[in-house]
Design a protein around this motif. Structure first.
Motif, PDB file in Angstrom:
ATOM      1  N   LYS A 104      -3.782  -0.109  -2.722  1.00 14.53           N
ATOM      2  CA  LYS A 104      -3.598  -1.230  -1.794  1.00 14.53           C
ATOM      3  C   LYS A 104      -3.773  -2.513  -2.575  1.00 14.53           C
ATOM      4  N   GLU A 160       0.850  -1.193   0.000  1.00  8.90           N
ATOM      5  CA  GLU A 160       0.000   0.000   0.000  1.00  8.90           C
ATOM      6  C   GLU A 160       0.883   1.240   0.000  1.00  8.90           C
ATOM      7  N   ALA A 170       4.041   1.421  -4.413  1.00  7.75           N
ATOM      8  CA  ALA A 170       3.661   0.216  -3.676  1.00  7.75           C
ATOM      9  C   ALA A 170       4.325  -1.021  -4.268  1.00  7.75           C
TER      10      ALA A 170
END
Length: 153
Positions: free
Chosen positions: A96, A30, A43
């Protein structure tokens, strides 16, 4: 016929099996950035590094893992074999994902071998020796028999 089937099954059950080291790592990635594309890139970069170091920990000592952590992001990409996205969520400024990252094990082992980083299995520092002594007529060794000098301490 049943006898041969049974014997074959027993023979297969007795064959040794070598345990393989897993080169997969499950990572939760994330990040937040100015937009979703930059967040996803950040990420993924962080997840690749984390997966690489997790797999390296299974093969070598902590000091060598710290040395491998000094590799650049571009160098780490050479070791990434596959990235599977299990689930992902993206917003305008965040990303995410649950990832399964597979490291190229042969390449990693080769790199570590060339740089003398492969862990050598050594004997444990502390060894417990349990002596077995017998002075009876009984032929097999028995630890808790009378006359065992190791029991008197």
């Amino acid at each position: 016929m049943k006898f041969f089937t049974l014997m074959f099954t027993l023979l297969l059950m007795c064959s040794p099996v070598k345990a393989e080291i897993s080169f997969d790592a499950k990572i939760k990635a994330e990040a937040e950035a100015e937009n979703a594309a930059l967040a996803k890139e950040a990420a993924m970069t962080k997840a690749n590094r984390e997966a690489f170091l997790q797999v390296a920990e299974r093969l070598t000592a902590k000091a060598n893992v710290e040395e491998l952590g000094k590799l650049t992001d571009e160098q780490l990409l050479h070791f990434i074999q596959e990235v599977s996205v299990m689930s992902e969520v993206s917003s305008p400024k965040a990303y995410k994902a649950d990832l399964n990252i597979r490291i190229n094990g042969a390449l990693l082992k080769q790199y570590m071998q060339e740089n003398d980083m492969l862990e050598v299995v050594s004997a444990p520092q502390k060894i417990l020796i349990v002596p077995i002594f017998s002075d009876m007529e009984y032929q097999d060794k028995v630890l808790w028999e009378d006359g065992n000098v190791w029991r008197t301490t």
